[in-house]
Write an enzyme that holds these catalytic residues in place. Structure first.
Site, mmCIF file in Angstrom:
data_model
loop_
_atom_site.group_PDB
_atom_site.id
_atom_site.type_symbol
_atom_site.label_atom_id
_atom_site.label_comp_id
_atom_site.label_asym_id
_atom_site.label_seq_id
_atom_site.Cartn_x
_atom_site.Cartn_y
_atom_site.Cartn_z
ATOM 1 N N ASP A 176 0.853 -1.184 0.000
ATOM 2 C CA ASP A 176 0.000 0.000 0.000
ATOM 3 C C ASP A 176 0.894 1.240 0.000
ATOM 4 O O ASP A 176 1.763 1.371 0.871
ATOM 5 C CB ASP A 176 -0.870 -0.044 1.275
ATOM 6 C CG ASP A 176 -1.835 1.128 1.375
ATOM 7 O OD1 ASP A 176 -1.836 1.988 0.485
ATOM 8 O OD2 ASP A 176 -2.569 1.186 2.381
ATOM 9 N N ASP A 181 -3.734 2.202 -5.253
ATOM 10 C CA ASP A 181 -2.398 2.167 -4.638
ATOM 11 C C ASP A 181 -2.169 0.945 -3.763
ATOM 12 O O ASP A 181 -1.249 0.917 -2.967
ATOM 13 C CB ASP A 181 -2.167 3.440 -3.808
ATOM 14 C CG ASP A 181 -2.858 3.405 -2.450
ATOM 15 O OD1 ASP A 181 -3.955 2.824 -2.362
ATOM 16 O OD2 ASP A 181 -2.284 3.952 -1.494
ATOM 17 N N GLU A 182 -2.988 -0.070 -3.932
ATOM 18 C CA GLU A 182 -2.986 -1.146 -2.941
ATOM 19 C C GLU A 182 -3.306 -2.489 -3.599
ATOM 20 O O GLU A 182 -4.210 -2.566 -4.433
ATOM 21 C CB GLU A 182 -4.102 -0.782 -1.966
ATOM 22 C CG GLU A 182 -4.200 -1.549 -0.727
ATOM 23 C CD GLU A 182 -5.441 -1.061 0.056
ATOM 24 O OE1 GLU A 182 -5.876 -1.812 0.904
ATOM 25 O OE2 GLU A 182 -5.960 0.031 -0.206
HETATM 26 N N1 DCP Z 1 -8.770 8.126 -0.943
HETATM 27 C C1 DCP Z 1 -9.838 9.005 -1.073
HETATM 28 N N2 DCP Z 1 -10.819 9.055 -0.119
HETATM 29 C C2 DCP Z 1 -10.744 8.259 0.969
HETATM 30 C C3 DCP Z 1 -9.666 7.361 1.122
HETATM 31 C C4 DCP Z 1 -8.688 7.329 0.138
HETATM 32 O O1 DCP Z 1 -9.894 9.716 -2.057
HETATM 33 N N3 DCP Z 1 -11.703 8.325 1.903
HETATM 34 C C5 DCP Z 1 -7.725 8.128 -1.994
HETATM 35 C C6 DCP Z 1 -6.624 9.074 -1.639
HETATM 36 C C7 DCP Z 1 -5.501 8.191 -1.196
HETATM 37 C C8 DCP Z 1 -5.741 6.920 -1.978
HETATM 38 O O2 DCP Z 1 -7.160 6.839 -2.148
HETATM 39 O O3 DCP Z 1 -4.244 8.772 -1.470
HETATM 40 C C9 DCP Z 1 -5.224 5.683 -1.283
HETATM 41 O O4 DCP Z 1 -5.927 5.462 -0.072
HETATM 42 P P1 DCP Z 1 -5.231 4.927 1.233
HETATM 43 O O5 DCP Z 1 -6.283 4.545 2.172
HETATM 44 O O6 DCP Z 1 -4.185 3.922 0.880
HETATM 45 O O7 DCP Z 1 -4.544 6.236 1.849
HETATM 46 P P2 DCP Z 1 -3.147 6.903 1.515
HETATM 47 O O8 DCP Z 1 -2.353 6.125 0.523
HETATM 48 O O9 DCP Z 1 -3.388 8.333 1.142
HETATM 49 O O10 DCP Z 1 -2.438 6.926 2.910
HETATM 50 P P3 DCP Z 1 -1.768 5.707 3.713
HETATM 51 O O11 DCP Z 1 -0.339 6.079 3.856
HETATM 52 O O12 DCP Z 1 -2.474 5.670 5.018
HETATM 53 O O13 DCP Z 1 -1.979 4.466 2.879
HETATM 54 MG MG MG Z 2 -2.128 4.060 0.683
#
Ligand code: DCP
Ligand code: MG
Length: 369
Positions: free
Chosen positions: A12, A107-108
Site C-alpha cells: 500500500d 495504490d494497494e
Molecule cells: N482516498 C480518497 N478518499 C478516501 C480514502 C482514500 O480519495 N476516503 C484516496 C486518496 C488516497 C488513496 O485513495 O491517497 C489511497 O488510499 P489509502 O487509504 O491507501 O490512503 P493513503 O495512501 O493516502 O495513505 P496511507 O499512507 O495511510 O496508505
Molecule cells: Mg495508501
C-alpha cells in the site's frame, strides 16, 4: 513432507495522492499537503501528507475542518490521470513477481508469492525488492505487510507506515490478534464496533472468548467469519481476475430513521463517495440503484438506467430522491441506505477531467485562513 507455506503480501503506497503531488512539486515537500475538495466549497479531504496528518487531518474529513486544524495546509485538487498512470506502474511491478495480484484500489494490492518461496523470510525479501523497485521507478514509498493470510498481511502493512515492512508469522499471530482492537478487524464498522463494545468486547481475545456460536447469533455469517479471523484463520485466496461490476456505498445507521430529509442528506453523502470512486477509476455506470433496508430487515432496491450513464453526484441525486419519495411514507423506519452504480463503462478522459477540476482549487493555489 511439510505443508507448503502460504505467503501473502499486502502493499500500500504511503499518502498516495499527496506523495505524488510532493514528488511532482518539490516546493511542497516536507509541508502539509491536502489533496481533495476546496475548503470553501464543501469539499472533502481525499488524503493528506504525513506532515498534515500530525494536525489530525485525515481522509474523508470536510476540507473546512482540515483547514481549521491546519491553517498552513496547501490544498490541491486531485489529478486522477497522473494517479492512474502511477497505479499502472506499480501494478506492473507487482506482476513481475507473481501473476496472483489482486488490486484493491489504485495504490494497494494483495500478492500471493507462495509459489516462489520456502518461508516467510524469503517473502519478506520479495517485499523489500518490490519496495525498492517502486522507489526507483516512481520515487514513492510503499508499506508492505507479509503474512500467511490476507487479513494479517493487510494489518501488517498498516503497522509501520510510512515506508514500513512488517511480517507477522504464524507463531506471532495469536498474541498479535489477541491484542488487536475490534475496529481493526475486516468488516467491523462503527455500528458493529459499538454493538460489540456495549457487550464488553474490545479485542481479538474478547472475540475468541465470545465464541463462534454467539458471534454468529449476533452478527450472522459475518460474525462466524470474525471469529475465524480472531483465531488467525483466513483462507481467502488472492483473486487476480476480480472484474469490477459495480461501485457502491452503503451505511447501516446508528439509529433507524423515518424522516425523509434526513435520508436524502445521507444519500447525498453516499452518492458523493460513489462519485469519488468512479472518478478515481475513470468509470461511469448506466444503472443507478437505490438500496433501502427497513427496520424489519426487509430489503428493497430500485434501479434506473440511462444511456449516458451516472458519475456525478448531481446526476444521481434527482433519481435517488424521486425513487426514495415513492418508497418512503414517513411511517416506516430505515436501518440501511445504499447507492450503487453498475453496468460500468470507461469514460472519455477529457470530458471527465474538466468536470473534476471545476469544483476544486487550481494547482498551486494555497488556501489561507
Ligand atoms: N482516498 C480518497 N478518499 C478516501 C480514502 C482514500 O480519495 N476516503 C484516496 C486518496 C488516497 C488513496 O485513495 O491517497 C489511497 O488510499 P489509502 O487509504 O491507501 O490512503 P493513503 O495512501 O493516502 O495513505 P496511507 O499512507 O495511510 O496508505
Ligand atoms: Mg495508501
Amino acid at each position: 513432507m511439510q505443508d507448503a507455506v502460504r505467503a501473502i503480501l499486502h502493499i500500500d503506497l504511503d499518502a498516495f495522492y499527496a506523495s505524488i503531488e510532493q514528488r511532482d512539486h518539490p516546493e511542497y515537500r516536507g509541508k502539509p499537503v491536502i489533496v481533495g475538495g476546496s475548503p470553501d466549497r464543501r469539499g472533502v479531504v481525499a488524503t493528506a501528507s504525513y506532515e498534515a496528518r500530525k494536525f489530525g487531518v485525515h481522509s474523508a474529513m470536510p476540507s473546512r475542518t482540515a483547514l481549521r486544524l491546519c491553517p498552513s495546509a496547501i490544498f490541491l485538487p486531485a489529478r486522477f490521470e497522473v494517479y492512474r498512470a502511477v497505479s499502472r506502474q506499480i501494478m506492473s511491478i507487482f506482476h513481475q513477481h507473481t501473476r496472483l495480484v489482486e488490486p484493491l484500489s489504485l495504490d494497494e494490492a494483495y500478492l500471493d508469492v507462495s509459489e516462489s518461496v520456502q518461508d516467510l523470510t524469503e517473502a519478506v525479501k520479495i517485499a523489500a525488492d518490490i519496495k525498492q523497485q517502486i522507489q526507483d521507478q516512481t520515487q514513492l514509498t510503499a508499506s508492505a505487510g507479509v503474512s500467511y493470510c490476507k487479513f494479517l498481511a493487510k494489518i501488517a502493512s498498516d503497522r509501520n507506515k510510512p515506508d514500513g515492512l512488517t511480517v507477522i508469522t504464524q507463531q506471532e499471530a495469536a498474541s498479535f490478534l489477541d491484542a488487536l482492537p475490534i475496529e481493526k478487524f475486516f468488516g467491523v464498522g462503527k455500528v458493529t464496533a459499538a454493538r460489540l463494545k456495549s457487550m464488553g468486547i474490545y479485542s481479538g481475545a474478547d472475540l475468541k472468548w465470545l465464541g463462534e456460536r454467539n458471534l454468529r447469533e449476533l452478527l450472522g455469517k459475518h460474525g462466524a467469519q470474525l471469529y475465524h479471523y480472531a483465531c488467525g484463520e483466513d483462507n481467502r485466496a488472492v483473486e487476480p481476475l476480480r472484474v469490477r461490476k459495480s461501485v457502491g456505498k452503503e451505511v447501516t445507521l446508528e439509529h433507524d430513521i423515518s424522516d425523509r430529509s434526513e435520508m436524502e442528506h445521507i444519500l447525498a453523502k453516499l452518492a458523493a463517495q460513489v462519485e469519488h470512486r468512479l472518478v478515481e477509476l475513470g468509470l461511469a455506470g448506466k444503472t443507478l440503484t437505490l438500496k433501502v433496508r427497513w427496520s424489519n430487515f426487509d430489503l428493497v432496491t430500485r434501479a434506473v438506467s440511462k444511456a449516458q450513464g451516472f458519475q456525478q453526484t448531481e446526476e444521481m441525486l434527482p433519481v435517488l430522491y424521486s425513487q426514495l419519495s415513492r418508497l418512503v411514507d414517513g411511517k416506516q423506519a430505515v436501518r440501511l441506505l445504499g447507492v450503487i452504480v453498475s453496468n460500468l463503462f470507461s469514460q472519455d478522459v477529457m470530458a471527465r477531467e474538466r468536470r473534476i477540476v471545476t469544483p476544486s482549487l487550481w494547482p498551486g493555489e494555497i488556501a489561507q485562513e
